[in-house]
Write a protein that holds these residues in place. Structure first.
Motif, PDB file in Angstrom:
ATOM      1  N   THR A 240       0.849  -1.194   0.000  1.00 56.51           N
ATOM      2  CA  THR A 240       0.000   0.000   0.000  1.00 56.51           C
ATOM      3  C   THR A 240       0.881   1.240   0.000  1.00 56.51           C
ATOM      4  OG1 THR A 240      -1.759  -1.140   1.203  1.00 56.51           O
ATOM      5  CG2 THR A 240      -1.781   1.273   1.271  1.00 56.51           C
ATOM      6  N   GLY A 241       0.772   2.010  -1.051  1.00 52.52           N
ATOM      7  CA  GLY A 241       1.532   3.257  -1.145  1.00 52.52           C
ATOM      8  C   GLY A 241       0.620   4.461  -1.006  1.00 52.52           C
ATOM      9  N   LEU A 242       1.194   5.568  -0.601  1.00 53.83           N
ATOM     10  CA  LEU A 242       0.396   6.780  -0.442  1.00 53.83           C
ATOM     11  C   LEU A 242      -0.188   7.253  -1.766  1.00 53.83           C
ATOM     12  CD1 LEU A 242       2.497   8.743   2.204  1.00 53.83           C
ATOM     13  CD2 LEU A 242       0.464   7.317   2.536  1.00 53.83           C
ATOM     14  N   ASN A 243       0.537   7.074  -2.862  1.00 52.25           N
ATOM     15  CA  ASN A 243      -0.013   7.456  -4.171  1.00 52.25           C
ATOM     16  C   ASN A 243      -1.251   6.635  -4.509  1.00 52.25           C
ATOM     17  OD1 ASN A 243       1.882   9.457  -4.654  1.00 52.25           O
ATOM     18  ND2 ASN A 243       3.291   8.062  -5.698  1.00 52.25           N
ATOM     19  N   GLN A 244      -1.251   5.362  -4.119  1.00 53.05           N
ATOM     20  CA  GLN A 244      -2.425   4.518  -4.330  1.00 53.05           C
ATOM     21  C   GLN A 244      -3.595   5.011  -3.485  1.00 53.05           C
ATOM     22  OE1 GLN A 244      -0.183   0.951  -3.201  1.00 53.05           O
ATOM     23  NE2 GLN A 244      -1.220  -0.050  -4.930  1.00 53.05           N
ATOM     24  N   VAL A 245      -3.318   5.354  -2.244  1.00 49.87           N
ATOM     25  CA  VAL A 245      -4.371   5.847  -1.354  1.00 49.87           C
ATOM     26  C   VAL A 245      -4.996   7.099  -1.943  1.00 49.87           C
ATOM     27  CG1 VAL A 245      -4.862   6.810   0.931  1.00 49.87           C
ATOM     28  CG2 VAL A 245      -3.366   4.814   0.721  1.00 49.87           C
ATOM     29  N   ILE A 246      -4.178   7.997  -2.428  1.00 45.72           N
ATOM     30  CA  ILE A 246      -4.678   9.241  -3.024  1.00 45.72           C
ATOM     31  C   ILE A 246      -5.518   8.934  -4.262  1.00 45.72           C
ATOM     32  CG2 ILE A 246      -3.961  11.350  -4.223  1.00 45.72           C
ATOM     33  CD1 ILE A 246      -1.532  11.349  -2.197  1.00 45.72           C
TER      34      ILE A 246
ATOM     35  N   PRO B  97      -7.164  15.117  -2.512  1.00 42.83           N
ATOM     36  CA  PRO B  97      -5.926  15.807  -2.881  1.00 42.83           C
ATOM     37  C   PRO B  97      -4.772  15.397  -1.970  1.00 42.83           C
ATOM     38  CG  PRO B  97      -7.680  17.378  -2.298  1.00 42.83           C
ATOM     39  CD  PRO B  97      -8.190  16.012  -2.027  1.00 42.83           C
ATOM     40  N   ARG B  98      -3.568  15.397  -2.514  1.00 37.61           N
ATOM     41  CA  ARG B  98      -2.375  15.001  -1.752  1.00 37.61           C
ATOM     42  C   ARG B  98      -2.236  15.811  -0.463  1.00 37.61           C
ATOM     43  NH1 ARG B  98       1.836  12.020  -2.731  1.00 37.61           N
ATOM     44  NH2 ARG B  98       1.332  11.809  -4.911  1.00 37.61           N
ATOM     45  N   GLY B  99      -2.499  17.097  -0.523  1.00 34.96           N
ATOM     46  CA  GLY B  99      -2.371  17.944   0.656  1.00 34.96           C
ATOM     47  C   GLY B  99      -3.307  17.519   1.782  1.00 34.96           C
ATOM     48  N   SER B 100      -4.463  16.974   1.419  1.00 41.60           N
ATOM     49  CA  SER B 100      -5.411  16.518   2.440  1.00 41.60           C
ATOM     50  C   SER B 100      -4.851  15.348   3.229  1.00 41.60           C
ATOM     51  CB  SER B 100      -6.738  16.105   1.797  1.00 41.60           C
ATOM     52  OG  SER B 100      -7.385  17.226   1.269  1.00 41.60           O
ATOM     53  N   LEU B 101      -4.131  14.486   2.539  1.00 43.73           N
ATOM     54  CA  LEU B 101      -3.552  13.342   3.220  1.00 43.73           C
ATOM     55  C   LEU B 101      -2.612  13.821   4.320  1.00 43.73           C
ATOM     56  CD1 LEU B 101      -2.585   9.999   1.904  1.00 43.73           C
ATOM     57  CD2 LEU B 101      -0.792  11.262   3.058  1.00 43.73           C
ATOM     58  N   TYR B 102      -1.743  14.761   3.999  1.00 43.44           N
ATOM     59  CA  TYR B 102      -0.777  15.239   4.989  1.00 43.44           C
ATOM     60  C   TYR B 102      -1.422  16.156   6.025  1.00 43.44           C
ATOM     61  CZ  TYR B 102       2.541  13.001   1.978  1.00 43.44           C
ATOM     62  OH  TYR B 102       3.206  12.053   1.243  1.00 43.44           O
ATOM     63  N   PHE B 103      -2.518  16.799   5.672  1.00 44.31           N
ATOM     64  CA  PHE B 103      -3.239  17.622   6.640  1.00 44.31           C
ATOM     65  C   PHE B 103      -3.889  16.741   7.700  1.00 44.31           C
ATOM     66  CE2 PHE B 103      -7.267  19.425   8.122  1.00 44.31           C
ATOM     67  CZ  PHE B 103      -6.803  20.592   8.723  1.00 44.31           C
TER      68      PHE B 103
ATOM     69  N   GLY C  66       2.062  10.664   8.424  1.00 47.50           N
ATOM     70  CA  GLY C  66       2.313   9.904   7.200  1.00 47.50           C
ATOM     71  C   GLY C  66       1.664   8.534   7.171  1.00 47.50           C
ATOM     72  N   LYS C  67       2.299   7.642   6.447  1.00 47.80           N
ATOM     73  CA  LYS C  67       1.747   6.317   6.165  1.00 47.80           C
ATOM     74  C   LYS C  67       1.430   5.542   7.442  1.00 47.80           C
ATOM     75  CE  LYS C  67       2.801   2.033   3.701  1.00 47.80           C
ATOM     76  NZ  LYS C  67       3.704   1.366   2.743  1.00 47.80           N
ATOM     77  N   ASP C  68       2.328   5.555   8.415  1.00 49.80           N
ATOM     78  CA  ASP C  68       2.081   4.768   9.624  1.00 49.80           C
ATOM     79  C   ASP C  68       0.871   5.275  10.395  1.00 49.80           C
ATOM     80  OD1 ASP C  68       4.198   3.173   8.977  1.00 49.80           O
ATOM     81  OD2 ASP C  68       5.490   3.818  10.621  1.00 49.80           O
ATOM     82  N   GLN C  69       0.705   6.574  10.478  1.00 47.77           N
ATOM     83  CA  GLN C  69      -0.472   7.118  11.158  1.00 47.77           C
ATOM     84  C   GLN C  69      -1.742   6.744  10.403  1.00 47.77           C
ATOM     85  OE1 GLN C  69      -0.797  11.401  11.454  1.00 47.77           O
ATOM     86  NE2 GLN C  69      -2.604  11.268  12.771  1.00 47.77           N
ATOM     87  N   LEU C  70      -1.714   6.895   9.091  1.00 42.65           N
ATOM     88  CA  LEU C  70      -2.863   6.576   8.250  1.00 42.65           C
ATOM     89  C   LEU C  70      -3.248   5.099   8.392  1.00 42.65           C
ATOM     90  CD1 LEU C  70      -4.842   7.467   5.983  1.00 42.65           C
ATOM     91  CD2 LEU C  70      -3.024   6.896   4.360  1.00 42.65           C
ATOM     92  N   ILE C  71      -2.280   4.222   8.300  1.00 39.41           N
ATOM     93  CA  ILE C  71      -2.557   2.793   8.408  1.00 39.41           C
ATOM     94  C   ILE C  71      -2.992   2.436   9.827  1.00 39.41           C
ATOM     95  CG2 ILE C  71      -1.479   0.501   8.363  1.00 39.41           C
ATOM     96  CD1 ILE C  71      -0.123   1.391   5.758  1.00 39.41           C
ATOM     97  N   GLY C  72      -2.348   3.014  10.819  1.00 40.66           N
ATOM     98  CA  GLY C  72      -2.738   2.751  12.206  1.00 40.66           C
ATOM     99  C   GLY C  72      -4.180   3.140  12.469  1.00 40.66           C
TER     100      GLY C  72
END
Length: 185
Positions: free
Chosen positions: A28-34, A40-46, A51-57
């Protein structure tokens, strides 16, 4: 957070959960999630500055609550502990078959991939498993061996899901269900 922000966050979590369950942490990559979420990419980081570990957790915690809700529903409608576990196995089997055998346990793949190398995700996986174990223990509370049985039942369910996914068959779930009935009756 406004409604639009909450909806975007939910889309990101939905996409992550889908990808993690079918491809695992490393698949699972962040580009796939987006791409899957349409966010939008900025929303992911907002929404997930870790990053990825927080999102997956957070997606694992969310999936864990969903299965926890299923445990509560089964507990409320099942007259016996054995019927409770059989209902859970049916639900998980339906979920697995409906996904084309791609979605077993929403925690297992990440736990297997990261437990030895990623303490924050190991802790999330442990937390979710502990919550499921507590729900099973509560349903088995009339038994003196409720603690041991809760772990045993959870391990049997997890193993059955893995085998059902590998074989693309409900047979392991049904066999484990019969053995759990014997164990609990």
């Amino acid at each position: 957070m406004g409604q639009k922000g909450a909806e975007t966050r939910d889309r990101l979590l939905d996409a992550t959960q889908e990808l993690v369950e079918t491809a695992g942490y490393f698949g699972t990559g962040l580009n796939q999630v987006i791409a899957v979420s349409g966010a939008p990419r900025g929303s992911l980081y907002f929404h997930f500055p870790g990053g990825k570990d927080q999102l997956i957790g957070e997606s694992i915690r969310r999936a864990g609550r969903t299965i926890g809700d299923t445990l509560e529903e089964q507990a409320g409608t099942s007259p016996s502990p054995a019927e409770f576990v059989e209902g859970l196995l049916r639900h998980l089997g339906d979920r697995l078959a409906e996904s084309g055998w791609r979605k077993g346990c929403p925690v297992a793949t990440v736990a297997l991939e990261t437990a030895a190398v990623n303490d924050p995700l190991q802790e999330v996986c442990s937390e979710v498993y502990a919550s499921w174990e507590a729900a099973l223990r509560a349903r088995l509370a009339s038994r003196a061996d409720a603690d041991d049985l809760a772990v045993t039942v959870l391990a049997l369910v997890e193993g059955a899901l893995l085998l059902a996914r590998a074989h693309r068959s409900r047979d392991p779930l049904e066999r484990v269900g019969r053995q759990i009935r014997t164990l609990l009756d």
